[in-house]
Each structure stands twice: as structure tokens, then as C-alpha cells.
Design a protein around this motif. Structure first.
Motif, PDB file in Angstrom:
ATOM      1  N   ARG A  37      36.294  41.176  46.532  1.00 56.48           N
ATOM      2  CA  ARG A  37      36.455  40.147  45.499  1.00 56.48           C
ATOM      3  C   ARG A  37      37.928  40.060  45.125  1.00 56.48           C
ATOM      4  N   SER A  38      38.370  38.858  44.871  1.00 57.93           N
ATOM      5  CA  SER A  38      39.725  38.652  44.353  1.00 57.93           C
ATOM      6  C   SER A  38      39.628  38.587  42.831  1.00 57.93           C
ATOM      7  N   MET A  65      45.531  38.079  51.685  1.00 58.94           N
ATOM      8  CA  MET A  65      46.390  36.970  52.104  1.00 58.94           C
ATOM      9  C   MET A  65      45.703  35.631  51.879  1.00 58.94           C
ATOM     10  N   ASP A  66      44.422  35.527  52.234  1.00 53.75           N
ATOM     11  CA  ASP A  66      43.679  34.280  52.033  1.00 53.75           C
ATOM     12  C   ASP A  66      43.597  33.920  50.556  1.00 53.75           C
ATOM     13  N   SER A  67      43.348  34.910  49.706  1.00 52.29           N
ATOM     14  CA  SER A  67      43.246  34.669  48.271  1.00 52.29           C
ATOM     15  C   SER A  67      44.589  34.211  47.701  1.00 52.29           C
ATOM     16  N   THR A  72      46.776  40.926  40.599  1.00 54.16           N
ATOM     17  CA  THR A  72      46.664  39.481  40.439  1.00 54.16           C
ATOM     18  C   THR A  72      46.635  38.793  41.796  1.00 54.16           C
ATOM     19  N   ASP A  73      46.084  37.599  41.805  1.00 52.91           N
ATOM     20  CA  ASP A  73      46.151  36.755  42.999  1.00 52.91           C
ATOM     21  C   ASP A  73      46.810  35.419  42.655  1.00 52.91           C
ATOM     22  N   GLY A 105      41.162  43.135  45.600  1.00 49.26           N
ATOM     23  CA  GLY A 105      42.449  43.056  46.272  1.00 49.26           C
ATOM     24  C   GLY A 105      43.352  42.010  45.667  1.00 49.26           C
ATOM     25  N   GLY A 106      44.638  42.208  45.839  1.00 54.38           N
ATOM     26  CA  GLY A 106      45.637  41.271  45.350  1.00 54.38           C
ATOM     27  C   GLY A 106      47.000  41.930  45.346  1.00 54.38           C
ATOM     28  N   LEU A 107      47.917  41.367  44.574  1.00 52.09           N
ATOM     29  CA  LEU A 107      49.258  41.927  44.429  1.00 52.09           C
ATOM     30  C   LEU A 107      49.338  42.732  43.142  1.00 52.09           C
TER      31      LEU A 107
END
Length: 147
Positions: free
Chosen positions: A39-40, A133-135, A79-80, A58-60
Motif C-alpha cells: 500500500r502507498s 516508483m509507480d506510486s 510520503t508518496d 512504501g514511499g519516500l
């Protein structure tokens, strides 16, 4: 003689079908706790996970949010670009874990905080998990690495 061959074929087919059903059942039983959905942060904002549900986030890692506690507990925000989720992790972070970098954590929600049991960080300057990356691309935050 023909009826004996027919009976034997039917018995073999039934035995094979039972073996197949048992194999599928054992595989499903083995995977019941091993499948974690990704999940993003934006997906979590739209549809929050159930209590106790183990999943991957996942995210930054948001700049300026990484706080190392007195023990091995670390808090930061992921965050995304569309939403942000606070994260708490107790343990040793990967060497390449820094702010502004991609990460994926496995864990569950406790209130409004994602409690991670495992953290994965990118392993070189060109790699980022596909889901992250997609998110990020979806929210216009992703930047192509310099090659």
C-alpha cells in the motif's frame, strides 16, 4: 476384464484429484501469514487497513522527519507526494537508509502510526522498488536518476 480396467482408472483419477486438493490446501495453509499486500500512503488515506492487518508500506522518507531515539527506536514519515504516514521502527536500519530515499516497510497500523517490523531501503542510486516508483509517478513526485 474391461470393467476392472475402468474401475482402476476411476480409482486413479479420484486418488489424483484428492492429492491435488490436498496439495492446494497445504500450499494455501503455508501462505496464510506470508502474503503481504503493498500500500502507498495515498491508498492508506483512501481506505485504511483493518486492525492487525500486516502489509507493506512504501514511499519516500520525508526530509526532516527522521528522529533517532535513545534506544534503537526510530521514527520518520513516509510520503508518496499525495499523503504521508508516520512510521515507528525498533531495530537496526539498513546502512543506505536516509531521508529523501525510497523505502518499503513491513508491519501493521497501531492507531495512526505504522509500526514496522522490517525496513528495506534502496541498495544503489538507480534502484527503487517498482511499487514505490509507480506510486510516486502517479503523484508527480518521481524524478529519474542521473545516469
Amino acid at each position: 476384464m474391461k470393467t476392472l480396467k475402468k474401475k482402476r482408472r476411476v480409482q486413479i483419477i479420484i486418488a489424483a484429484a484428492l492429492a491435488l486438493v490436498m496439495a492446494v490446501g497445504l500450499i494455501g495453509y503455508g501462505f496464510r501469514d506470508g502474503i503481504n499486500f503493498y500500500r502507498s500512503p495515498s491508498q492508506m488515506a483512501e481506505s485504511p487497513p483493518q486492525d492487525g492487518e500486516v502489509f507493506r508500506l512504501g514511499g519516500l522518507v520525508e526530509d526532516g522527519t527522521l528522529v533517532r531515539g535513545a534506544s534503537e527506536t526510530v521514527t520518520f514519515t513516509v510520503t508518496d507526494g499525495g499523503a504521508a504516514v508516520p512510521v515507528r521502527f525498533t531495530g537496526v536500519l539498513p546502512d543506505l537508509f536516509t531521508e529523501g530515499q525510497g523505502m518499503i516497510g513491513t508491519g501493521s497500523m497501531e492507531g495512526e502510526v505504522f509500526v514496522a517490523t522490517e525496513i528495506l531501503a534502496k541498495h544503489d542510486e538507480n534502484y527503487m522498488p517498482r511499487e514505490v516508483m509507480d506510486s510516486l509517478k502517479e503523484h508527480g513526485v518521481y524524478q529519474e536518476p542521473n545516469t
